[in-house]
Motif scaffolding. Sequence first.
Motif, short mmCIF file in Angstrom:
data_model
loop_
_atom_site.label_atom_id
_atom_site.label_comp_id
_atom_site.label_asym_id
_atom_site.label_seq_id
_atom_site.Cartn_x
_atom_site.Cartn_y
_atom_site.Cartn_z
N ALA A 184 0.83 -1.21 0.00
CA ALA A 184 0.00 0.00 0.00
C ALA A 184 0.86 1.26 0.00
N LEU A 185 1.97 1.21 0.72
CA LEU A 185 2.88 2.37 0.77
C LEU A 185 3.47 2.65 -0.61
N SER A 216 1.70 9.40 -6.44
CA SER A 216 2.26 10.75 -6.37
C SER A 216 3.18 11.06 -7.54
N GLY A 217 3.45 10.07 -8.42
CA GLY A 217 4.25 10.31 -9.61
C GLY A 217 5.61 9.65 -9.61
N GLN A 221 9.49 3.48 3.79
CA GLN A 221 8.91 4.82 3.83
C GLN A 221 9.98 5.90 3.79
N GLU A 222 11.01 5.78 4.64
CA GLU A 222 12.07 6.79 4.69
C GLU A 222 12.89 6.79 3.41
N SER A 223 13.13 5.62 2.84
CA SER A 223 13.91 5.54 1.60
C SER A 223 13.17 6.21 0.45
N LEU A 224 11.86 5.98 0.35
CA LEU A 224 11.08 6.62 -0.71
C LEU A 224 11.03 8.13 -0.52
N THR A 225 10.92 8.56 0.73
CA THR A 225 10.91 10.00 1.00
C THR A 225 12.23 10.64 0.57
N ASN A 226 13.35 9.99 0.92
CA ASN A 226 14.66 10.53 0.53
C ASN A 226 14.85 10.52 -0.99
N ALA A 227 14.36 9.46 -1.64
CA ALA A 227 14.50 9.40 -3.09
C ALA A 227 13.71 10.52 -3.77
N ALA A 228 12.50 10.78 -3.28
CA ALA A 228 11.70 11.86 -3.86
C ALA A 228 12.33 13.22 -3.60
N LYS A 229 13.01 13.36 -2.46
CA LYS A 229 13.57 14.66 -2.08
C LYS A 229 14.92 14.92 -2.71
N TYR A 230 15.80 13.92 -2.72
CA TYR A 230 17.18 14.13 -3.15
C TYR A 230 17.50 13.53 -4.52
#
Length: 533
Positions: free
Chosen positions: A274-275, A282-283, A310-319
Amino acid sequence: MSESRSLLPRALRPLAGWPDRGAVLRDVSWAIVIIALCLTEVSLRRTTEGPSGAESVAVVAAIVVLAALTVVLSRLYPLSALVVAMLCSFWLYGFGFVLLGVSYLVGRRMPRVRSAVVLFVVGAVLWLALAVLLWPDDLMALTTIVSTMLFSVVLPWLVGVYRRQHVALTTAGWEHARQLQRENRLTAEQVRLRERSRIAQDMHDSLGHELSLLALRAGALELDADLGEEHRRAAAELRTSAVTATRHLREIIGVLRTDAEPAPMSPAGEGVTALVDRARESGMRIALVHDGDTTDMPPMVDRAVHRVVQESLTNAAKYAPGADVTVWLTSSESRVEVRVTNSVPRGPLPGAGGGGRRGLIGLRERVRLTGGVFAAGPDGDGGWEVCATMPLDGTVEAAPEEDDDAQIDQLQSAARRRVRGWSLALVLVPAAALAALVLVVGWNGFQNMKESTLTPEEFAGLRVGDDQADVESVLPRHSLYVDARQLEEGAVPEGATCNYYRSDPAFFGTDVVLYQVCFAEGRLSTKGEAPLR
């Protein structure tokens, strides 16, 4: 004015002394070297008759006392040790070499340079004034004094000052590194505490849900008319215990959770699938690869896997905007591995001043508490990789925390070991070259002295008027060079050619006589002691 008045008390104030046993051993070795050097010189100075036994004992005792005094003063009062070494150098040439070491120690050990500069200036002025009074026309004496002060005192002192400042700067740099490490450790500890509060919240969501179901089922059993009174009473007690446990769990989690903890943005109990689906919406371009069954994992491991993804996807989207992301979930009977990689970013990179790696610190803490291993870093192809491996055997014993208290000390020791060889080479190679040069020059000088020595017996056998060829057959192979300015006026007879010879080949002989032998018209015209000024 007040600063100049305080200069003398500061100069007379003793230094710290011997910091440890190693310093004492070094000073003892230093004293032994001084004694050996001076005794070697004294043994070379022996005359043909040799000193008396009492005189030899007195000389040896004086050398031992002066060496010990110089070493002790160099530790407590370096300027006083410099004065002692300077005065002793007029007695023994060996203390001239000691003067080099003491001058270095003055610069190395004294925290202030003004006292040393004042001593150098005053000493040089007094020495030059005395030389002008004693040898007013001897320019060589003034040149010797200036060169001695520069090369035997000032230059080693400057080397010692440089070494002291270099050590101070290096120590300050390592201390600054330790301070930064302590600050980073405090930051990491705050992140770990926050991650533990998140773990507590996750456990509350999971266990609270299970306890609520347990209370609901116990309530249904309590109302079941087919059960006996005793069983309904037990079901009521079970329901009450479940409700009480849920309330206590909520109270404990409320204490553990920090006030600054943000509200959860993902649904409770959300799985990795689901995550990933929410991230795709979100693209982000994400591929999820399953290998093995990951549906029945311990709660701590399940929430840790979710948190890593979750944290890895957040970092990938950000950096790494626009990068392709792949999530691998590999499970076996004993462990589960989650690996998240992203390719080279395709979109515009964010500006400098990224995060402080707090998310990775939190992930490492969460995985550590499950007994697992966490790693993150470049994948070698321009992307980034995060990997966590955790056990599935039900044990949640945390691996020991990394002990980084001594990390800076280890790095400092390693740096010292790397430069120690070069430092020793920089000291020992010039010292060995200087020692070899001294030995070669000394040996050549000794040989020249032997070959320019005319013994008193041979000198007494020479007769004025003898043929020059017969006299030269008796004379040594070489003669000494004597500057005419060292001789009295009229020392060389007009029309004569003079040669000069030593009476004793001893290197530091004190009773050496300089013979003058002059020839004129092919015969020995005069002989006698050279009339020196």
